[in-house]
Write an enzyme that holds these catalytic residues in place. Structure first.
Site, PDB file in Angstrom:
ATOM      1  N   TYR A  50       0.684  -1.055  -0.004  1.00 60.01           N
ATOM      2  CA  TYR A  50       0.155   0.087  -0.214  1.00 60.01           C
ATOM      3  C   TYR A  50       0.753   1.719  -0.084  1.00 60.01           C
ATOM      4  O   TYR A  50       2.112   1.420   1.266  1.00 60.01           O
ATOM      5  CB  TYR A  50      -0.387   0.241   1.176  1.00 60.01           C
ATOM      6  CG  TYR A  50      -1.590   1.224   1.308  1.00 60.01           C
ATOM      7  CD1 TYR A  50      -2.487   1.727   1.238  1.00 60.01           C
ATOM      8  CD2 TYR A  50      -0.940   2.635   2.308  1.00 60.01           C
ATOM      9  CE1 TYR A  50      -3.491   2.783   1.713  1.00 60.01           C
ATOM     10  CE2 TYR A  50      -1.824   3.131   2.091  1.00 60.01           C
ATOM     11  CZ  TYR A  50      -2.910   3.951   2.024  1.00 60.01           C
ATOM     12  OH  TYR A  50      -3.125   4.850   2.539  1.00 60.01           O
ATOM     13  N   GLU A  78      -3.453   7.431  -3.698  1.00 58.25           N
ATOM     14  CA  GLU A  78      -3.567   6.318  -2.732  1.00 58.25           C
ATOM     15  C   GLU A  78      -3.342   5.536  -3.951  1.00 58.25           C
ATOM     16  O   GLU A  78      -3.757   4.891  -4.866  1.00 58.25           O
ATOM     17  CB  GLU A  78      -5.003   5.498  -2.187  1.00 58.25           C
ATOM     18  CG  GLU A  78      -4.261   5.983  -0.386  1.00 58.25           C
ATOM     19  CD  GLU A  78      -6.060   5.202   0.025  1.00 58.25           C
ATOM     20  OE1 GLU A  78      -5.709   4.653   1.524  1.00 58.25           O
ATOM     21  OE2 GLU A  78      -7.013   5.634  -0.766  1.00 58.25           O
TER      22      GLU A  78
END
Ligand code: GDP
Ligand code: MN
Length: 390
Positions: free
Chosen positions: A112, A200
């Site tokens: 991530y 993101e």
């Protein structure tokens, strides 16, 4: 302002961030064509991804890995026009109108990476975690220490040593550090250049071949910076936004739709906030935040009133105006004009104070509308909550 995954990936590509080959389509036939050309180049596997302004698509059935172009066509046919529900769309879901058809990739590991403007440190914060994939919210809640956070000094930007520290902290293999550095600097530059408030990449993957790839991309932008981001404004997809908020923007009204049933028409953001509070204290729930602004015209007030009434959840309306720059008679004529255009199907409580208050009250009284007047905010809140219940 939000954009779609495929648009975010187009931006990232310009910053040298590797993304899978793919194209956005809006019909089953296009999906078939793109899937055929992708599977010729990259083996048989293609991925069909619903493009909506919400995450959690994988779990909701909006991401399908397909073994052939024909299968991709069939999945695309099912997905187009469906209402996709994820934990981010709410129960009403979001209609799927666009798809991203991408080459399939073989995933060795899901990481991530995120950049977000942190109001506390007043800096862009870089986040990196080993535990990427569909459950990052869960990781953030139960194991926050597994998400490495780095505050970035705006004068120096994201420094190579900061990237290396983060890479070591998540145990990324040393041979990937150089690729990671190039990728994270590209992501950071994209954030700064586009005035993004969030970027993101989840998952950022390590492929079986040992490459880093942005498999998903989410970007939001600071609305206050849109005046200097014409290329970003062009990416706006109004189908994905609340139609009431879109209409409000046209009239330059600050309007945010909420879940309650008491419509609020207020001037001044502070008064609007305290109006919502006092409704809550009186046991009710506001249907919206609305600040008509200081210098609103009767047309603007009428537009605001129409937008409030267009919400089927609204059972009563509270007009709470302090007439300073805004005069009470202007508000009154706006309300009367709007009530003439749209049938007034709910009771309205009005609390007016300030410039030309007597004239405003008189106009409302003589209008013949279903109006209750209130002496102060407490009285107004009590009355409107009772009427919304009735
Ligand atoms: P989100 O659920 O809305 O965040 O959508 P994502 O784009 O993150 O996709 C969800 C999941 O689908 C990813 O975490 C991957 O596990 C999987 N996925 C997406 N693309 C591919 C692909 O090309 N190959 C494989 N095997 N899985 C993929
Ligand atoms: Mn994702």
């Amino acid at each position: 302002m939000k954009i779609h995954e495929y648009q975010a990936k187009e931006i990232l590509q310009r910053y040298g961030v590797p993304v899978p080959a793919g194209r956005m389509v809006t019909t089953t036939e296009q999906a078939h064509e793109v899937a055929k050309s992708l599977s010729r180049q990259a083996g048989a596997v293609v991925v069909v991804k619903a493009q909506i302004h919400a995450g959690g698509r994988g779990k909701g059935g909006g991401v399908k890995v397909c073994r052939s172009a024909d299968e991709a066509r069939d999945r695309a046919g099912e997905m187009l026009g469906m209402t996709l529900r994820t934990h981010q769309t709410g129960p009403e879901g979001q209609e799927v109108r666009r798809l991203l058809i991408e080459e399939g990739v073989s995933i060795a590991k899901e990481l991530y990476a995120g950049f977000v403007l942190d109001r506390e440190t007043q800096r862009v914060t870089f986040m990196l975690s080993n535990e990427g994939g569909v459950d990052i919210e869960e990781v953030a809640a139960t194991h926050p220490e597994k998400i490495i956070k780095v505050a970035i000094d705006p004068l120096t930007g994201l420094m190579p040593y900061q990237i290396r520290q983060a890479c070591f902290a998540i145990g990324l293999k040393a041979e990937l550090h150089r690729k990671a550095e190039k990728m994270f600097r590209g992501l950071y530059d994209a954030v700064i250049d586009t005035d993004a408030s969030i970027l993101e990449v989840n998952p950022l993957i390590i492929t079986q071949e040992g490459d880093l790839l942005a498999l998903d991309a989410k970007m939001n932008f600071d609305e206050n910076a849109l005046f200097r981001q014409p290329q970003i404004v062009e990416l706006r997809d109004l189908d994905e936004e609340d139609p009431k908020e879109v209409e409000a923007k046209k009239f330059d009204l600050s309007y945010i739709a909420l879940e309650g049933n008491i419509g609020c028409m207020v001037n001044g953001a502070g008064l609007a906030m305290s109006t919502m509070d006092i409704i809550k204290y009186a046991g009710g729930s506001p249907a919206n935040f609305l600040d008509v602004g200081g210098g609103a015209t009767a047309e603007k007030v009428a537009a605001a009133f129409r937008i409030i009434l267009a919400d089927p959840n609204v059972k009563a309306v509270l007009v709470n105006i302090f007439g300073g720059i805004m005069k009470c008679d202007v508000i009154a004529s706006g309300i009367i004009a709007a009530a003439k255009q749209t049938e007034l199907r709910v009771p309205v409580v009005a609390r007016l104070e300030g410039t030309n208050v007597e004239l405003g009250k008189k106009m409302l009284k003589e209008s013949g509308l279903n109006l209750t007047s209130a002496d102060d905010m407490q009285d107004a809140a009590t009355k409107v909550v009772a009427l919304a219940r009735a």
